[in-house]
Design a protein around this motif. Structure first.
Motif, PDB file in Angstrom:
ATOM      1  N   SER A 392       0.912  -1.188   0.220  1.00  0.00           N
ATOM      2  CA  SER A 392      -0.029   0.038   0.167  1.00  0.00           C
ATOM      3  C   SER A 392       0.751   1.414   0.006  1.00  0.00           C
ATOM      4  O   SER A 392       0.627   2.228  -0.675  1.00  0.00           O
ATOM      5  CB  SER A 392      -0.782  -0.157   1.265  1.00  0.00           C
ATOM      6  OG  SER A 392      -1.761  -1.235   1.344  1.00  0.00           O
ATOM      7  N   ASP A 395       2.356   1.560  -3.489  1.00  0.00           N
ATOM      8  CA  ASP A 395       1.506   1.935  -4.559  1.00  0.00           C
ATOM      9  C   ASP A 395       0.999   3.403  -4.413  1.00  0.00           C
ATOM     10  O   ASP A 395       0.845   4.139  -5.259  1.00  0.00           O
ATOM     11  CB  ASP A 395       0.176   1.158  -4.199  1.00  0.00           C
ATOM     12  CG  ASP A 395       0.223  -0.198  -4.787  1.00  0.00           C
ATOM     13  OD1 ASP A 395       1.304  -0.665  -5.221  1.00  0.00           O
ATOM     14  OD2 ASP A 395      -0.373  -0.899  -4.281  1.00  0.00           O
ATOM     15  N   SER A 396       1.072   4.064  -2.987  1.00  0.00           N
ATOM     16  CA  SER A 396       0.698   5.584  -2.927  1.00  0.00           C
ATOM     17  C   SER A 396       1.933   6.375  -3.187  1.00  0.00           C
ATOM     18  O   SER A 396       1.531   7.440  -3.485  1.00  0.00           O
ATOM     19  CB  SER A 396       0.155   5.588  -1.584  1.00  0.00           C
ATOM     20  OG  SER A 396       1.160   5.395  -0.616  1.00  0.00           O
ATOM     21  N   ALA A 398       4.276   6.890  -1.010  1.00  0.00           N
ATOM     22  CA  ALA A 398       4.648   7.603   0.121  1.00  0.00           C
ATOM     23  C   ALA A 398       6.081   7.290   0.666  1.00  0.00           C
ATOM     24  O   ALA A 398       6.690   7.799   1.408  1.00  0.00           O
ATOM     25  CB  ALA A 398       3.928   7.423   1.288  1.00  0.00           C
ATOM     26  N   GLU A 408       3.846  13.844   0.516  1.00  0.00           N
ATOM     27  CA  GLU A 408       4.121  12.256   0.580  1.00  0.00           C
ATOM     28  C   GLU A 408       4.786  12.055   1.855  1.00  0.00           C
ATOM     29  O   GLU A 408       4.658  10.974   2.276  1.00  0.00           O
ATOM     30  CB  GLU A 408       5.304  11.891  -0.801  1.00  0.00           C
ATOM     31  CG  GLU A 408       4.630  12.014  -2.110  1.00  0.00           C
ATOM     32  CD  GLU A 408       4.169  13.315  -2.516  1.00  0.00           C
ATOM     33  OE1 GLU A 408       4.728  14.293  -1.978  1.00  0.00           O
ATOM     34  OE2 GLU A 408       3.586  13.407  -3.537  1.00  0.00           O
ATOM     35  N   ARG A 411       2.139  11.560   4.385  1.00  0.00           N
ATOM     36  CA  ARG A 411       1.325  10.309   4.316  1.00  0.00           C
ATOM     37  C   ARG A 411       2.157   9.203   4.644  1.00  0.00           C
ATOM     38  O   ARG A 411       1.573   8.367   5.379  1.00  0.00           O
ATOM     39  CB  ARG A 411       0.949  10.273   2.787  1.00  0.00           C
ATOM     40  CG  ARG A 411      -0.185  10.960   2.007  1.00  0.00           C
ATOM     41  CD  ARG A 411      -0.637  10.475   0.810  1.00  0.00           C
ATOM     42  NE  ARG A 411       0.488  10.531  -0.169  1.00  0.00           N
ATOM     43  CZ  ARG A 411       0.443   9.998  -1.338  1.00  0.00           C
ATOM     44  NH1 ARG A 411      -0.786   9.465  -1.929  1.00  0.00           N
ATOM     45  NH2 ARG A 411       1.438  10.179  -1.984  1.00  0.00           N
ATOM     46  N   GLU A 412       3.495   9.278   4.874  1.00  0.00           N
ATOM     47  CA  GLU A 412       4.448   8.131   5.276  1.00  0.00           C
ATOM     48  C   GLU A 412       4.110   8.181   6.872  1.00  0.00           C
ATOM     49  O   GLU A 412       4.325   7.009   7.399  1.00  0.00           O
ATOM     50  CB  GLU A 412       5.828   8.483   4.842  1.00  0.00           C
ATOM     51  CG  GLU A 412       6.632   7.224   5.312  1.00  0.00           C
ATOM     52  CD  GLU A 412       8.251   7.555   4.836  1.00  0.00           C
ATOM     53  OE1 GLU A 412       8.334   8.414   4.230  1.00  0.00           O
ATOM     54  OE2 GLU A 412       9.011   6.293   4.959  1.00  0.00           O
ATOM     55  N   GLN A 417      -3.438   5.005   7.225  1.00  0.00           N
ATOM     56  CA  GLN A 417      -4.274   5.185   6.187  1.00  0.00           C
ATOM     57  C   GLN A 417      -3.796   3.884   5.018  1.00  0.00           C
ATOM     58  O   GLN A 417      -4.272   3.411   4.215  1.00  0.00           O
ATOM     59  CB  GLN A 417      -3.728   6.241   5.097  1.00  0.00           C
ATOM     60  CG  GLN A 417      -2.432   6.442   5.028  1.00  0.00           C
ATOM     61  CD  GLN A 417      -2.382   7.797   4.073  1.00  0.00           C
ATOM     62  OE1 GLN A 417      -3.033   8.070   3.198  1.00  0.00           O
ATOM     63  NE2 GLN A 417      -1.050   8.556   4.430  1.00  0.00           N
ATOM     64  N   PHE A 418      -2.561   3.333   5.451  1.00  0.00           N
ATOM     65  CA  PHE A 418      -2.176   1.883   4.774  1.00  0.00           C
ATOM     66  C   PHE A 418      -2.428   0.741   5.694  1.00  0.00           C
ATOM     67  O   PHE A 418      -1.822  -0.443   5.360  1.00  0.00           O
ATOM     68  CB  PHE A 418      -0.504   2.333   4.545  1.00  0.00           C
ATOM     69  CG  PHE A 418      -0.066   3.383   4.089  1.00  0.00           C
ATOM     70  CD1 PHE A 418      -0.431   3.567   2.675  1.00  0.00           C
ATOM     71  CD2 PHE A 418       0.731   4.157   4.794  1.00  0.00           C
ATOM     72  CE1 PHE A 418      -0.170   4.791   2.283  1.00  0.00           C
ATOM     73  CE2 PHE A 418       1.298   5.274   4.092  1.00  0.00           C
ATOM     74  CZ  PHE A 418       0.821   5.681   2.945  1.00  0.00           C
TER      75      PHE A 418
END
Length: 487
Positions: A392, A395-396, A398, A408, A411-412, A417-418
């Motif tokens: 995940s 794919d994103s 991050a 980014e 999000r990491e 969210q993953f």
């Protein structure tokens, strides 16, 4: 000469000027806020000056201004450094320090003079002399003093008596640990028979043993960071003050906090130890006949049966310029307030970190230790969750390399969210023959949840429970590769 006609002309001009001024004032009074914005700069300045004069009719005094400022609500930023920057593991910190040292220019390292052999031997001899005179030593200065104090304990103090070294900077350190170490280090210390095992009983038993007459080896206490949180309490200071004024107990301590001198009062710092009691009654009576009469304070203290308390500090500047690597090995190096030790604040910070995902509380080494103690099915379940989470993240985008944008990186950091839904995990675990029912799956997840290796939280509507591993992409990939190699 002035003519009558000229005066008439001038009066007519003056009337015209007065009429124009009155018309301008009427226009300004009738103009609204929009008209005021379109006025000329000179008229705007006059208007603002008039308003300021009206507002400044009542001027606040310094007393009123202080309370007005004190009652205003202060604004603090929600962007905390420790939450924006992912924490470093011990291995990452060591690699960063080693690489930074290699990039430094080839200049001779700065070394304090106290670390040289000749100066250190002279300094240690002075320390022993001051300890024998009834003082306790308190070291301050920039740099870690742990290594030089340990050298002093092993080369000089160990030859003169018992030695106990206390690492008070450790987050889990307590005063009872120090007192228990003293009881183990002194074999001749009488056992606790009906006296209790509380810190007060332990400290009083140690004091009575070393204060009693008779030949005994002295006790040397080396306390690193006596200004740590576990030793700042009134109870800890009282018990340490009892041991510090015992004639055959000597304390060598270090401090690093800038406000550490405020821990002790002037009377505690300036207190002096009593002379050690002599071994024989004959020498004692001889010494008593030639010694001066005790002071009223000493007589009053001994008649009440309560020994004196204090520290009898001698301050020494022991600047070493050495890094605090060992002292900071137990804290989050990316946290500005992470160097404090113990107490409720430490537990609150740890709870907050675990509630935010536990990323700061879990390291790669800790994860490998946990996985080494679980069953093979539990390891397969961890690999399943970790592989899905890594996929995940990739794919994103991050987990991109250095130079990614702020979005980014954000999000990491938000690993939730993953995460993987519980229903999806149960389906895949059943297909891979890891867990055939809900009870077996929750039993496997329970071991990970207890150690903070897997974190769960209720997702949005329709998603249900979400589970994820609180490790960054690089650490998670390293742990998964280690599991696959071992398998």
């Amino acid at each position: 000469m002035r003519r009558f006609g000229d005066d008439q002309d001038m009066s007519s001009d003056g009337d015209e000027v007065i009429e124009e001024t009155e018309e301008e004032l009427e226009e300004e009074e009738e103009s609204g806020p929009e008209d005021f914005l379109t006025t000329t700069p000179s008229r705007g300045k006059r208007r603002r000056a008039a308003e300021e004069d009206n507002h400044n009719i009542i001027v606040q005094t310094a007393f009123d201004a202080y309370f007005t400022h004190a009652t205003t609500r202060s604004r603090t930023s929600a962007s905390v450094f420790s939450s924006l920057v992912p924490p470093l593991a011990a291995e990452e910190y060591a690699e960063a320090i080693a690489s930074a040292s290699k990039r430094q220019p080839s200049l001779p390292p700065i070394q304090a003079s106290v670390l040289s052999e000749s100066t250190r031997d002279l300094l240690f001899s002075r320390f022993m002399r001051e300890l024998s005179e009834g003082f306790n030593l308190l070291m301050y200065g920039f740099g870690s003093k742990r290594r030089i104090l340990n050298d002093f304990a092993s080369t000089y103090c160990a030859k003169a008596g018992h030695v106990v070294v206390a690492n008070a900077f450790h987050p889990d350190f307590s005063l009872k640990d120090l007192l228990s170490s003293i009881e183990r280090a002194v074999p001749a210390l009488p056992a606790a028979e009906g006296q209790g095992h509380t810190p007060e009983a332990q400290a009083r038993r140690i004091h009575d043993f070393f204060a009693a007459p008779g030949p005994k080896r002295h006790l040397y206490l080396i306390i690193h960071n006596i200004d740590s949180a576990p030793l700042r309490t009134a109870r800890a200071k009282s018990l340490l003050a009892l041991l510090a004024l015992t004639p055959r107990i000597h304390i060598v301590a270090s401090i690093d906090h800038i406000n550490a001198p405020l821990l002790w009062s002037t009377s505690e710092c300036a207190a002096r130890k009593p002379d050690p009691p002599l071994s024989s009654s004959l020498s004692h009576s001889h010494a008593h006949s030639h010694s001066p009469s005790p002071s009223p304070d000493d007589t009053h203290t001994h008649t009440r049966g309560e020994p004196r308390r204090g520290f009898a500090w001698l301050w020494h500047d022991l600047t070493t310029l050495e890094p605090y690597d060992f002292e900071l090995a137990y804290v989050d190096r990316t946290s500005i307030s992470g160097a404090h030790g113990g107490g409720p604040r430490k537990k609150a910070d740890l709870s907050a970190l675990q509630g935010a995902g536990g990323a700061a509380a879990m390291t790669e080494t800790a994860a490998l230790h946990i996985l080494a103690s679980v069953t093979q099915k539990a390891q397969k379940l961890f690999v399943l969750i970790g592989s899905t989470q890594l996929a995940s993240i990739e794919d994103s985008g991050a987990g991109a390399a250095a130079g990614v944008g702020e979005r980014e990186r954000e999000r990491e950091r938000d690993l939730q969210q993953f995460g993987m839904g519980y229903d999806t995990l149960f389906t895949q675990a059943r297909d891979n023959f890891i867990a055939t029912n809900d009870t077996a799956l929750r039993s496997l997840l329970g071991e990970f949840r207890d150690h903070g290796l897997v974190v769960s939280e209720q997702g949005t509507a329709g998603v249900g429970e979400v589970l994820w591993i609180p490790l960054r992409k690089e650490r998670l990939a390293s742990v998964l590769s280690s599991l696959k190699v071992d398998g």
